[in-house]
Motif scaffolding. Structure first.
Motif, PDB file in Angstrom:
ATOM      1  N   TRP A 106       3.695   0.761  12.848  1.00 60.35           N
ATOM      2  CA  TRP A 106       2.513  -0.076  13.032  1.00 60.35           C
ATOM      3  C   TRP A 106       2.517  -0.681  14.427  1.00 60.35           C
ATOM      4  O   TRP A 106       3.511  -1.254  14.863  1.00 60.35           O
ATOM      5  N   LEU A 151      -8.720  -2.235   5.798  1.00 63.92           N
ATOM      6  CA  LEU A 151      -9.143  -3.155   4.747  1.00 63.92           C
ATOM      7  C   LEU A 151      -8.433  -4.491   4.980  1.00 63.92           C
ATOM      8  O   LEU A 151      -8.984  -5.569   4.728  1.00 63.92           O
ATOM      9  N   PHE A 170       6.299  -0.152   7.572  1.00 65.11           N
ATOM     10  CA  PHE A 170       6.213   0.996   6.682  1.00 65.11           C
ATOM     11  C   PHE A 170       7.603   1.339   6.175  1.00 65.11           C
ATOM     12  O   PHE A 170       8.614   1.022   6.806  1.00 65.11           O
ATOM     13  N   SER A 186       0.845  -1.183   0.000  1.00 62.68           N
ATOM     14  CA  SER A 186       0.000   0.000   0.000  1.00 62.68           C
ATOM     15  C   SER A 186       0.882   1.235   0.000  1.00 62.68           C
ATOM     16  O   SER A 186       2.042   1.180   0.421  1.00 62.68           O
ATOM     17  N   TYR A 242       0.766   5.556   0.987  1.00 62.53           N
ATOM     18  CA  TYR A 242       0.047   6.605   1.690  1.00 62.53           C
ATOM     19  C   TYR A 242       0.692   7.960   1.421  1.00 62.53           C
ATOM     20  O   TYR A 242       1.915   8.068   1.298  1.00 62.53           O
ATOM     21  N   VAL A 271      -1.569   2.973  14.508  1.00 60.76           N
ATOM     22  CA  VAL A 271      -0.262   3.367  13.987  1.00 60.76           C
ATOM     23  C   VAL A 271       0.174   4.594  14.777  1.00 60.76           C
ATOM     24  O   VAL A 271      -0.654   5.449  15.097  1.00 60.76           O
ATOM     25  N   TRP A 274      -8.685   7.252   8.300  1.00 60.80           N
ATOM     26  CA  TRP A 274      -7.859   7.466   9.485  1.00 60.80           C
ATOM     27  C   TRP A 274      -8.503   8.481  10.418  1.00 60.80           C
ATOM     28  O   TRP A 274      -9.172   9.425   9.977  1.00 60.80           O
ATOM     29  N   VAL A 291      -4.867  -5.807   7.775  1.00 54.61           N
ATOM     30  CA  VAL A 291      -4.141  -5.305   8.968  1.00 54.61           C
ATOM     31  C   VAL A 291      -3.086  -4.272   8.609  1.00 54.61           C
ATOM     32  O   VAL A 291      -2.614  -3.542   9.480  1.00 54.61           O
ATOM     33  N   THR A 292      -2.742  -4.188   7.325  1.00 51.11           N
ATOM     34  CA  THR A 292      -1.732  -3.206   6.940  1.00 51.11           C
ATOM     35  C   THR A 292      -2.235  -2.219   5.901  1.00 51.11           C
ATOM     36  O   THR A 292      -1.466  -1.362   5.453  1.00 51.11           O
ATOM     37  N   THR A 293      -3.472  -2.298   5.515  1.00 45.41           N
ATOM     38  CA  THR A 293      -4.058  -1.341   4.574  1.00 45.41           C
ATOM     39  C   THR A 293      -5.222  -0.644   5.251  1.00 45.41           C
ATOM     40  O   THR A 293      -6.221  -1.273   5.568  1.00 45.41           O
ATOM     41  N   SER A 294      -5.078   0.650   5.451  1.00 43.30           N
ATOM     42  CA  SER A 294      -6.088   1.433   6.162  1.00 43.30           C
ATOM     43  C   SER A 294      -6.642   2.513   5.256  1.00 43.30           C
ATOM     44  O   SER A 294      -5.876   3.336   4.739  1.00 43.30           O
ATOM     45  N   ASP A 295      -7.966   2.512   5.079  1.00 42.51           N
ATOM     46  CA  ASP A 295      -8.533   3.443   4.110  1.00 42.51           C
ATOM     47  C   ASP A 295      -9.087   4.726   4.732  1.00 42.51           C
ATOM     48  O   ASP A 295      -9.210   5.733   4.025  1.00 42.51           O
ATOM     49  N   LEU A 350      -4.760   6.977   2.161  1.00 40.80           N
ATOM     50  CA  LEU A 350      -4.473   5.838   1.309  1.00 40.80           C
ATOM     51  C   LEU A 350      -4.530   6.241  -0.154  1.00 40.80           C
ATOM     52  O   LEU A 350      -5.540   6.765  -0.627  1.00 40.80           O
TER      53      LEU A 350
END
Lengths: 110, 118
Positions: free
Chosen positions: B47, B100, A101, A35, A37, B37, B108, B102-106, A47
């Motif tokens: 994270w 979406l 990250f 992903s 950001y 995060v 915040w 555990v490592t993709t956040s749409d 995102l």
């Protein structure tokens, strides 16, 4: 110290293109989705790209993502002053069992 | 519209605990994970872990194991992150995010500044 390496900064003139690399290993990028950001100054991350190359609704197609082996790349075309921000890649690390990250890249529009 | 609204800034002494709340609205709270995060001033993203609001299942970064607890109250669509035994290195902005994965956040939250100082 992050396991994903990004260049500290990239820059280009308005309208030009920049690419940001994210280098990892087989335990993270090599076997997991990436992903991307965007973090504007003083705000929460946003995102831009998920699952290596998918854009959420509302993200312009000026932003693109790709992955090859243990590296991923974010591309920004038609650079605008509003694109000045920090950009981070992220993924899962299967060996460490942790989300990771990248070190972050500051984009400057000249 | 999807919103995550976090509690306000906190100042804590070393050794104390802090509990940050994250109230979700605009979607079904139990349908998405909540990721946490943090970001120290001038530093990158770190994270911390995730929580499934439906089951209550959690997963924490090993770095925080034993010090972090993620919980929820589904009746008020609110997630919580509690960090104990605070030290100066824990001074950071803490974000909750809809996951979406555990490592993709749409989406915040706005972030909560936690300052640890004697």
């Amino acid at each position: 110290q992050s396991v994903l390496t990004q260049p500290p900064s990239v820059s280009a003139a308005p309208g030009q293109k920049v690419t940001i690399s994210c280098s990892g290993s087989s335990s993270n990028i090599g076997n997991n989705y990436v992903s991307w950001y965007q973090q504007l100054p003083g705000t929460a991350p946003k995102l831009l790209i998920y699952d290596n190359n998918k854009r959420p609704s509302g993200i312009p197609d000026r932003f693109s993502g790709s992955k090859s082996g243990t590296s991923a790349t974010l591309g920004i075309t038609g650079l605008q002053t509003g694109d000045e921000a920090d950009y981070y890649c992220g993924t899962w690390d299967s060996s460490l069992s942790v989300g990771v990250f990248g070190t972050g890249t500051k984009v400057t529009v000249l | 519209q999807v919103q995550l609204v976090q509690s306000g800034a906190e100042v804590k002494k070393p050794g104390a605990s802090v509990k940050v709340s994250c109230k979700a609205s605009g979607y079904t709270f139990t349908n998405y994970d909540i990721n946490w995060v943090r970001q120290a001033t001038g530093q990158g993203l770190e994270w911390m872990g995730w929580m499934n609001p439906n089951s209550g299942n959690t997963g924490y970064a090993q770095k925080f194991q034993g010090r972090v607890t993620m919980t929820r109250n589904t009746s008020i669509s609110t997630a919580y992150m509690e960090l104990s035994s605070l030290r100066s290195e824990d001074t950071a902005v803490y974000y909750c995010a809809r996951g979406l994965t555990v490592t993709t956040s749409d989406y915040w939250g706005q972030g909560t500044l936690v300052t640890v100082s004697s």
